[in-house]
Design a protein around this motif. Structure first.
Motif, PDB file in Angstrom:
ATOM      1  N   LYS A 120       0.827  -1.204   0.000  1.00 31.09           N
ATOM      2  CA  LYS A 120       0.000   0.000   0.000  1.00 31.09           C
ATOM      3  C   LYS A 120       0.862   1.255   0.000  1.00 31.09           C
ATOM      4  CE  LYS A 120      -3.991  -0.277   1.845  1.00 31.09           C
ATOM      5  NZ  LYS A 120      -4.950   0.002   0.734  1.00 31.09           N
ATOM      6  N   ALA A 121       1.964   1.221   0.735  1.00 31.18           N
ATOM      7  CA  ALA A 121       2.868   2.375   0.750  1.00 31.18           C
ATOM      8  C   ALA A 121       3.474   2.614  -0.626  1.00 31.18           C
ATOM      9  CB  ALA A 121       3.972   2.158   1.787  1.00 31.18           C
ATOM     10  N   GLN A 122       3.819   1.531  -1.338  1.00 29.67           N
ATOM     11  CA  GLN A 122       4.382   1.681  -2.682  1.00 29.67           C
ATOM     12  C   GLN A 122       3.334   2.193  -3.666  1.00 29.67           C
ATOM     13  OE1 GLN A 122       6.619  -1.818  -3.976  1.00 29.67           O
ATOM     14  NE2 GLN A 122       7.211  -2.220  -1.863  1.00 29.67           N
ATOM     15  N   LEU A 123       2.118   1.687  -3.556  1.00 26.62           N
ATOM     16  CA  LEU A 123       1.047   2.160  -4.434  1.00 26.62           C
ATOM     17  C   LEU A 123       0.778   3.643  -4.205  1.00 26.62           C
ATOM     18  CD1 LEU A 123      -1.474  -0.814  -4.254  1.00 26.62           C
ATOM     19  CD2 LEU A 123      -0.357   0.037  -6.321  1.00 26.62           C
ATOM     20  N   GLN A 124       0.784   4.068  -2.961  1.00 23.83           N
ATOM     21  CA  GLN A 124       0.570   5.480  -2.658  1.00 23.83           C
ATOM     22  C   GLN A 124       1.675   6.337  -3.269  1.00 23.83           C
ATOM     23  OE1 GLN A 124       0.437   5.326   1.592  1.00 23.83           O
ATOM     24  NE2 GLN A 124      -1.708   4.703   1.689  1.00 23.83           N
ATOM     25  N   LEU A 125       2.923   5.856  -3.201  1.00 24.57           N
ATOM     26  CA  LEU A 125       4.037   6.588  -3.784  1.00 24.57           C
ATOM     27  C   LEU A 125       3.894   6.698  -5.300  1.00 24.57           C
ATOM     28  CD1 LEU A 125       6.785   7.937  -3.382  1.00 24.57           C
ATOM     29  CD2 LEU A 125       7.843   5.673  -3.573  1.00 24.57           C
ATOM     30  N   ALA A 126       3.489   5.598  -5.939  1.00 29.98           N
ATOM     31  CA  ALA A 126       3.315   5.614  -7.399  1.00 29.98           C
ATOM     32  C   ALA A 126       2.222   6.592  -7.809  1.00 29.98           C
ATOM     33  CB  ALA A 126       2.983   4.210  -7.896  1.00 29.98           C
ATOM     34  N   ARG A 127       1.119   6.575  -7.084  1.00 29.62           N
ATOM     35  CA  ARG A 127       0.016   7.473  -7.425  1.00 29.62           C
ATOM     36  C   ARG A 127       0.372   8.929  -7.178  1.00 29.62           C
ATOM     37  NH1 ARG A 127      -3.846   3.157  -4.455  1.00 29.62           N
ATOM     38  NH2 ARG A 127      -4.277   1.820  -6.269  1.00 29.62           N
ATOM     39  N   LEU A 183       6.801   1.495 -11.036  1.00 28.55           N
ATOM     40  CA  LEU A 183       7.483   2.308 -10.033  1.00 28.55           C
ATOM     41  C   LEU A 183       8.847   1.707  -9.715  1.00 28.55           C
ATOM     42  CD1 LEU A 183       7.377   4.638  -7.924  1.00 28.55           C
ATOM     43  CD2 LEU A 183       6.433   2.963  -6.327  1.00 28.55           C
ATOM     44  N   ARG A 184       8.890   0.393  -9.573  1.00 28.89           N
ATOM     45  CA  ARG A 184      10.166  -0.264  -9.280  1.00 28.89           C
ATOM     46  C   ARG A 184      11.152  -0.056 -10.419  1.00 28.89           C
ATOM     47  NH1 ARG A 184      11.638  -6.569  -7.795  1.00 28.89           N
ATOM     48  NH2 ARG A 184      13.745  -6.472  -8.596  1.00 28.89           N
ATOM     49  N   GLN A 185      10.710  -0.187 -11.640  1.00 31.06           N
ATOM     50  CA  GLN A 185      11.605   0.037 -12.780  1.00 31.06           C
ATOM     51  C   GLN A 185      12.237   1.419 -12.714  1.00 31.06           C
ATOM     52  OE1 GLN A 185       9.291  -0.636 -16.288  1.00 31.06           O
ATOM     53  NE2 GLN A 185       9.020  -2.820 -15.899  1.00 31.06           N
ATOM     54  N   ARG A 186      11.417   2.404 -12.400  1.00 32.48           N
ATOM     55  CA  ARG A 186      11.909   3.784 -12.380  1.00 32.48           C
ATOM     56  C   ARG A 186      12.810   4.064 -11.186  1.00 32.48           C
ATOM     57  NH1 ARG A 186       8.089   8.967 -11.420  1.00 32.48           N
ATOM     58  NH2 ARG A 186       8.526   8.345  -9.272  1.00 32.48           N
ATOM     59  N   GLU A 187      12.423   3.577 -10.023  1.00 29.02           N
ATOM     60  CA  GLU A 187      13.109   3.929  -8.786  1.00 29.02           C
ATOM     61  C   GLU A 187      14.280   3.008  -8.452  1.00 29.02           C
ATOM     62  OE1 GLU A 187      12.465   6.581  -6.904  1.00 29.02           O
ATOM     63  OE2 GLU A 187      10.912   7.214  -8.315  1.00 29.02           O
ATOM     64  N   VAL A 188      14.268   1.776  -8.977  1.00 29.08           N
ATOM     65  CA  VAL A 188      15.272   0.792  -8.553  1.00 29.08           C
ATOM     66  C   VAL A 188      16.056   0.216  -9.726  1.00 29.08           C
ATOM     67  CG1 VAL A 188      15.660  -1.371  -7.321  1.00 29.08           C
ATOM     68  CG2 VAL A 188      13.859   0.178  -6.560  1.00 29.08           C
ATOM     69  N   GLU A 450      17.388  -7.251  -7.060  1.00 35.02           N
ATOM     70  CA  GLU A 450      16.612  -7.791  -5.942  1.00 35.02           C
ATOM     71  C   GLU A 450      17.083  -7.186  -4.625  1.00 35.02           C
ATOM     72  OE1 GLU A 450      13.928  -9.616  -5.823  1.00 35.02           O
ATOM     73  OE2 GLU A 450      13.863  -9.652  -8.003  1.00 35.02           O
ATOM     74  N   GLU A 451      18.410  -7.097  -4.447  1.00 37.77           N
ATOM     75  CA  GLU A 451      18.952  -6.508  -3.223  1.00 37.77           C
ATOM     76  C   GLU A 451      18.556  -5.037  -3.104  1.00 37.77           C
ATOM     77  OE1 GLU A 451      23.080  -7.199  -3.734  1.00 37.77           O
ATOM     78  OE2 GLU A 451      22.974  -9.349  -3.301  1.00 37.77           O
ATOM     79  N   ALA A 452      18.645  -4.306  -4.227  1.00 36.85           N
ATOM     80  CA  ALA A 452      18.288  -2.887  -4.201  1.00 36.85           C
ATOM     81  C   ALA A 452      16.801  -2.708  -3.942  1.00 36.85           C
ATOM     82  CB  ALA A 452      18.684  -2.230  -5.532  1.00 36.85           C
ATOM     83  N   TYR A 453      15.987  -3.616  -4.487  1.00 32.10           N
ATOM     84  CA  TYR A 453      14.549  -3.504  -4.277  1.00 32.10           C
ATOM     85  C   TYR A 453      14.187  -3.699  -2.815  1.00 32.10           C
ATOM     86  CZ  TYR A 453       9.667  -4.774  -4.027  1.00 32.10           C
ATOM     87  OH  TYR A 453       8.360  -4.838  -3.649  1.00 32.10           O
ATOM     88  N   VAL A 454      14.808  -4.681  -2.168  1.00 26.94           N
ATOM     89  CA  VAL A 454      14.505  -4.932  -0.758  1.00 26.94           C
ATOM     90  C   VAL A 454      14.834  -3.702   0.078  1.00 26.94           C
ATOM     91  CG1 VAL A 454      15.195  -6.284   1.266  1.00 26.94           C
ATOM     92  CG2 VAL A 454      14.753  -7.433  -0.900  1.00 26.94           C
ATOM     93  N   LEU A 455      15.996  -3.091  -0.170  1.00 24.64           N
ATOM     94  CA  LEU A 455      16.372  -1.893   0.584  1.00 24.64           C
ATOM     95  C   LEU A 455      15.424  -0.736   0.293  1.00 24.64           C
ATOM     96  CD1 LEU A 455      20.267  -2.022   0.188  1.00 24.64           C
ATOM     97  CD2 LEU A 455      18.910  -2.591   2.212  1.00 24.64           C
ATOM     98  N   TRP A 456      15.080  -0.576  -0.985  1.00 24.39           N
ATOM     99  CA  TRP A 456      14.166   0.511  -1.360  1.00 24.39           C
ATOM    100  C   TRP A 456      12.793   0.300  -0.735  1.00 24.39           C
ATOM    101  CZ3 TRP A 456       9.732  -0.043  -4.484  1.00 24.39           C
ATOM    102  CH2 TRP A 456       9.104   1.156  -4.837  1.00 24.39           C
ATOM    103  N   ALA A 457      12.302  -0.940  -0.780  1.00 25.23           N
ATOM    104  CA  ALA A 457      10.988  -1.230  -0.198  1.00 25.23           C
ATOM    105  C   ALA A 457      10.991  -0.959   1.304  1.00 25.23           C
ATOM    106  CB  ALA A 457      10.595  -2.683  -0.477  1.00 25.23           C
ATOM    107  N   GLN A 458      12.091  -1.264   1.962  1.00 26.11           N
ATOM    108  CA  GLN A 458      12.195  -0.982   3.387  1.00 26.11           C
ATOM    109  C   GLN A 458      12.176   0.524   3.647  1.00 26.11           C
ATOM    110  OE1 GLN A 458      15.743  -3.008   4.578  1.00 26.11           O
ATOM    111  NE2 GLN A 458      14.801  -5.042   4.573  1.00 26.11           N
ATOM    112  N   GLU A 459      12.832   1.280   2.753  1.00 30.40           N
ATOM    113  CA  GLU A 459      12.846   2.739   2.913  1.00 30.40           C
ATOM    114  C   GLU A 459      11.443   3.315   2.736  1.00 30.40           C
ATOM    115  OE1 GLU A 459      15.641   4.191   0.099  1.00 30.40           O
ATOM    116  OE2 GLU A 459      17.394   3.358   1.129  1.00 30.40           O
ATOM    117  N   VAL A 460      10.732   2.835   1.717  1.00 33.55           N
ATOM    118  CA  VAL A 460       9.360   3.307   1.492  1.00 33.55           C
ATOM    119  C   VAL A 460       8.484   2.949   2.684  1.00 33.55           C
ATOM    120  CG1 VAL A 460       7.304   3.066   0.030  1.00 33.55           C
ATOM    121  CG2 VAL A 460       9.576   3.186  -1.017  1.00 33.55           C
ATOM    122  N   ARG A 461       8.638   1.716   3.148  1.00 30.75           N
ATOM    123  CA  ARG A 461       7.876   1.278   4.314  1.00 30.75           C
ATOM    124  C   ARG A 461       8.233   2.110   5.548  1.00 30.75           C
ATOM    125  NH1 ARG A 461       6.087   0.467   8.562  1.00 30.75           N
ATOM    126  NH2 ARG A 461       5.319  -1.455   9.515  1.00 30.75           N
TER     127      ARG A 461
END
Length: 473
Positions: A120-127, A183-188, A450-461
């Protein structure tokens, strides 16, 4: 095009059990100390109990309304008990279908909730960034799901209805997955780089590894599904059927043909192939059953929660190391780039019309590519030449790999625009040293992403404001 990794993976999570599994998201985010702006109830989070979850999955609409309540709030958007319950049931179905042991609900429920919060946090960021997915992209995703399961869209609708899933909700979930993937493609993904030194080190580290944890497997399976609540007699009959198929395989029958005829798995259309991956990404049951087998060896029938499996070892080598022989694909495409004058909807409709003309024998693919494609390959009739695995972005390559020779895809969207793909032929080829380094580059890029995504997802969270709510007494 450069290699990338698409997060959604919509079709690959389908199995023979209800298509609700298509909506289950893998719980891949590690639950380590995220410094989130959270308010946690002092008495601990009270989550749906097994009885409540199981009962609600089959309960009446009125019962669900009465039982529903807010479990958490993410930046002012609620997550309800019914959302957690539904995601929990679908996740459990997926784990069972993959042949993995089912963890206790007291462990699984918090992970499901945490994943819902992160999503939900990622979807909010994308929107908030103004990103959107139009209806044509969603419809293309629906068609991909149906095609991967070798059924029509109408049959997909029927199965969803039988599983109690509203088609509108299915589309909504697909839209959300596509939005997060973009969003992941663009940010990560676009920010990950692999150097020549990285490749040299990777190849040195891979030399000489013999442990099971360092192995990569490519298995094919035939699944004889066992329905829930099957009687002992039904189970015995299905086991006998699986044994008969195994006997045919041991007798020299073509495994791919047997998979296409007898398997209840979505992989039956590709000869039962499940793909080359690290051993720990296969169900432990599969790894244990094949660890002593050589390439070409057979195992089974093996019982899991989904049914009886017959396995064949297609390839076995060190994880991450390119094999000496690869499957190359010769394809061509038509690309329409997106612009203010040509949006995604218009481009998709134009390519759909071109595809219709080609299938009707009214036009030639190469001629239309020369006239319409906005890619450098247009002068060659869209011909992309012989391509090794990993040369194209995953959303393109995934569709391409699912096409038979001479088959034409539906329009698909990538970061470059909207494509129409036709596979011309395939061949087995010996890899050169240059090819091996390129394959190693793709493996490394995927791992780094994958490693960058996990870190990015943690930051968004971690930036999200999360308030956990107590359940009603």
């Amino acid at each position: 095009m450069t290699n990338d990794r698409l997060f959604a993976g919509i079709a690959r999570v389908l199995s023979v059990r209800p298509l609700a599994a298509a909506l289950a998201l893998l719980l891949t985010l590690p639950l380590i100390g995220v410094q989130a702006q959270s308010l946690r109830p002092s008495s601990g989070l009270r989550l749906p109990t097994p009885a409540a979850s199981a009962g609600a999955a089959a309960g009446s609409a009125s019962g669900q309304r009465q039982a529903d309540f807010i479990v958490a709030v993410v930046n002012s958007e609620p997550i309800t008990n019914s959302e957690v319950r539904t995601k929990l049931v679908r996740t459990e179905q997926q784990i069972i279908q993959q042949g993995s042991p089912l963890p206790p609900r007291r462990e699984l429920v918090p992970q499901v909730l945490e994943r819902l919060i992160s999503d939900k946090a990622q979807l909010q960021l994308a929107r908030s960034a103004g990103m959107r997915v139009d209806d044509n992209a969603v419809e293309a995703a629906v068609q991909t799901v149906a095609r991967q399961n070798q059924i029509s869209v109408d049959e997909l609708r029927r199965r969803l209805k039988a599983d109690g899933i509203a088609y509108s909700q299915f589309e909504s979930d697909l839209r959300d997955e596509l939005l997060v993937s973009r969003l992941r493609q663009r940010e990560v993904d676009l920010r990950v780089t692999v150097t020549e030194q990285d490749i040299d080190q990777f190849l040195r580290e891979q030399e000489g590894g013999t442990e099971l944890s360092s192995l990569a497997l490519n298995l094919a399976q035939i699944l004889v599904a066992v329905p829930e609540n099957a009687t002992p007699g039904q189970v015995a009959a299905l086991q006998a059927k699986a044994q008969q198929v195994m006997d045919k395989a041991r007798g020299g029958a073509d495994f791919a043909a047997l998979a296409n005829e007898f398997s209840d798995s979505p992989t039956r259309g590709t000869g039962g192939l499940m793909g080359l991956r690290e051993a720990d990404r296969y169900p432990p049951l599969f790894v244990e059953s094949t660890k002593s087998l050589k390439v070409g060896g057979l195992a089974g029938p093996i019982r899991s929660g989904a049914g009886f499996h017959i396995l064949k070892v297609i390839e076995k080598r060190q994880a991450g190391m390119p094999g000496s022989v690869i499957t190359q694909t010769h394809a061509r495409h038509i690309l329409l780039r997106l612009s203010p004058k040509q949006g995604e909807t218009a481009a998709t409709e134009k390519l759909a019309a071109l595809r219709k003309r080609i299938l009707a024998g009214q036009a030639d693919f190469a001629a239309l590519a020369r006239e319409n494609s906005e890619d450098a390959s247009a002068k060659q009739g869209g011909d992309l030449g012989w391509a090794n695995p990993g040369m194209f972005v995953p959303e393109f390559e995934k569709v391409m790999n699912g096409l038979a020779p001479n088959q034409i895809s539906d329009p698909l969207v990538s970061r470059f625009g909207v494509h129409l793909i036709q596979v011309l032929e395939r061949r087995e080829a010996q890899m050169s040293q240059r090819d091996q380094r390129e394959m190693a580059r793709n493996v490394l890029r995927g791992k780094k992403q994958e490693e960058a995504y996990v870190l990015w997802a943690q930051e968004v969270r971690g930036r999200a404001y999360v308030e956990y709510r107590e359940s009603p007494q």
